[in-house]
Design an enzyme around this catalytic site. Sequence first.
Site, PDB file in Angstrom:
ATOM      1  CB  CYS A  85     -28.262 -57.303 -50.946  1.00 52.52           C
ATOM      2  SG  CYS A  85     -27.791 -58.731 -49.948  1.00 52.52           S
ATOM      3  CE1 TYR A  86     -21.995 -53.647 -46.409  1.00 50.26           C
ATOM      4  CE2 TYR A  86     -21.961 -52.056 -48.205  1.00 50.26           C
ATOM      5  CZ  TYR A  86     -21.519 -52.464 -46.957  1.00 50.26           C
ATOM      6  OH  TYR A  86     -20.619 -51.696 -46.261  1.00 50.26           O
ATOM      7  CG  HIS A 174     -29.530 -60.058 -55.040  1.00 44.56           C
ATOM      8  ND1 HIS A 174     -28.568 -59.104 -55.242  1.00 44.56           N
ATOM      9  CD2 HIS A 174     -29.189 -60.718 -53.899  1.00 44.56           C
ATOM     10  CE1 HIS A 174     -27.657 -59.187 -54.292  1.00 44.56           C
ATOM     11  NE2 HIS A 174     -28.018 -60.148 -53.454  1.00 44.56           N
ATOM     12  CG  ASP A 233     -16.342 -57.078 -79.505  1.00 46.05           C
ATOM     13  OD1 ASP A 233     -17.582 -57.179 -79.588  1.00 46.05           O
ATOM     14  OD2 ASP A 233     -15.672 -57.666 -78.641  1.00 46.05           O
TER      15      ASP A 233
END
Length: 518
Positions: A85-86, A174, A233
């Site tokens: 994209c960009y 994308h 975690d």
Amino acid sequence: MLTGRRDLVLILDFGSQYTQLIARRIREASVYCEVYRYDLPIERIREIAPRGVILSGGPSSVYGEGAPHISAELFSIGVPILGICYGMQLLSHLLGGKVERGAEGEYGPALVRATRAAGVFGRFKDGDVLDVWMSHGDKVTGLPPGFSTLGTTDTTPFAAIADDERHIYGLQFHPEVAHTRRGKELLEAFLFDVCGLEPTWTPASFVEASVEAIRKKVGPDASAVCGLSGGVDSSVAAILCHRALGDRLVCIFVDNGLLRKGEAEQVVKMFGDHYHLRLVHVQAQKRFLDALSGVTDPEQKRKTIGRVFIEVFEEEAKKIEDCRFLVQGTLYPDVIESVSAKGPSAVIKSHHNVGGLPERMKLGLVEPLRELFKDEVRAVGATMGIPHHLLWRHPFPGPGLAVRCLGPLTEERLNVLREADAIFEEEIREAGLYDKIWQSFCVLLPVRTVGVMGDERTYDEVIALRAVDSKDGMTADWSRIPHEVLARASARIINEVRGVNRVVYDVSSKPPATIEWE
């Protein structure tokens, strides 16, 4: 981070909402990658020595004032580059192509026709039609020298482009989002066919490398301390560090009186008796409840719990001989957020952790999970033999039941919430729904309602049931739990938990609501 490894892909972030998703898709292909801001110096990129570079999308126009740019020198370092994209518009602009504002933007689903099966399109056939997801206003209207077309849409003549000689590719869509149906094949073509990578990023290889890295960092004599909560975690971080350090790791488990029913006993049994970690069990329930007496504001609850936790943790850590390191369960999304081109996200709630400890205690940091996403943490835990029920337990907030017990916190109200929560979990497990729901819990409301039990009038409190479906907690939808399951949970809570005479079910999604009530 373990930069400089042979199989590393570098992602430069230009502010795309999908940057983390690109990284996740690459990790899912068992290839290691790291995300950095777009302005990473070229000298640092050479030092990292990536096998491939991906330029993310972003909200800017390449010709806009203050638009993020990179040095054209990047295209001469000799590694394959993929612009999304960009990222495609930027590489086209820097290499002599033409980028203009489109007559109309493309946002949403589109069809790309493969015009040439090569490079990142090498796993397709000429003429294949791909369902993709577009999100752009600008478009490439003139190709840079040396580039040719790989794919087009009805409105975008250069939907996919390639410089075959330099292995530079651009996609106007994308590939990382689920809406691009064959995006996985496209990314794997870039990783394996173009970059020549191998799928070596596995939980087992991570454990092996991490144990060695932890030993090297801590050294042969020093000790480390870990705040163990019993969550995913901290549990995985503790067991990983225990493999590396043995009894030189000391885990401090602070029982703050805000845990779920039976949780403290489970933590002590699992980590002390089963895994034989050097565990310090601090029973600080009264200290926390005294500090929280009269506190009803949710932010003040969090700050108070964080302050007392640090005080208790610091007192216990000072007793450890040769303690020079602190183990923290930092995950990779936190790392990405800290380097994001968009800057840190707006703070919705403060969260207590041990982040303030290193400065106060002058300890070095050991963050064994800082390269991992949550699903990777679970995969690593499974590789080390941590049981499924612990790895897949529903998320639990750092402040515990304090932010699920709305209004004043008393031992009596917390016990009411604890008992109701245990019943709700039992019913969800009994119905075979626990592993299908992302998070479920009870909330005790500071509301009294009139009820009737037997022939007596009651005026008791209300329990709200909350269950949501989500992938990462960033967005969530309320779970469609069968009515008969909700009915059983409600009946049991009202009949078995003294002080509750009404149960309601929360059908709010995130956004606009948050998952937790406080």
